[in-house]
Design a protein around this motif. Structure first.
Motif: not given
Length: 201
Positions: A142, A154-162
């Motif tokens: 990422y 925010a984008g990293w966290f969403k991608n990580y949790t997804d």
């Protein structure tokens, strides 16, 4: 430990290494195929059984992982170094996979404990290992890949949790199968857990 016991345990370890390498190669060839990639679980299981061989077994499995990736990418007619998955972040797979290896290696510290404690330690070890592994693997891609435009926390966290739970599920499933095979082998061969621990150090 007698000389013949050392030779025997080395032969067993070599067989385990070969089997794990085969599983990783076979499943990594089709990363998004019907059979999920077992790489993370392979490094975890290898860390448990082969930690006395860490100095060469871990690098050997890493070389195999890169070789499989190279084969898959180039076989599709693409340039390996220009593939979207290969960037500076690709090399974050080294600490990512070592997180799984370390989780498996640490399991050696509890193999002589009660079954309940071993199961609890296994669950915690798998969860923590995957969380850290995913942080390196996903974070490296990422933040360090040109494929992600305008990266943000925010984008990293969403991608990580997804992606965390799917990867957790795959790794846990393979490791669970390996644990069941381990228990079955110990019972069939009449070994004690302390005996299996001695051969992994």
């Amino acid at each position: 430990m007698q000389a013949n016991e050392i030779r025997r345990s080395t032969a067993v370890d070599a067989g385990i290494f070969a089997a794990l390498a085969l599983v990783m190669a076979a499943t990594r060839l089709h990363h998004f195929g019907a059979v999920p990639d077992a790489s993370w679980a392979v490094f975890f299981v290898a860390g448990f059984y082969l930690r006395r061989w860490t100095a060469w077994a871990f690098p050997a499995l890493m070389v195999l992982a890169v070789a499989v990736d190279y084969f898959v990418i180039t076989a599709s007619g693409l340039d390996f170094m220009k593939h979207y998955c290969v960037s500076l972040g690709y090399w974050a797979l080294i600490p990512a996979h070592f997180a799984m290896w370390a989780g498996g290696a640490l399991m050696n510290n509890v193999v002589t404990q009660s079954a309940g404690k071993r199961l609890g330690a296994l669950v915690v070890s798998v969860v923590v290992s995957v969380v850290v592994c995913h942080a390196f693997a996903q974070g490296g891609f990422y933040w360090l890949s040109d494929s992600v435009k305008n990266p943000s926390v925010a984008g990293w966290f969403k991608n990580y949790t997804d992606w965390l739970l799917p990867y957790m599920g795959v790794a846990a499933s393979y490791i669970g199968v390996a644990a069941l095979l381990h228990v079955a082998a110990v019972k069939m061969l009449g070994l004690s857990e302390s005996a299996t621990a001695r051969t992994t150090k």
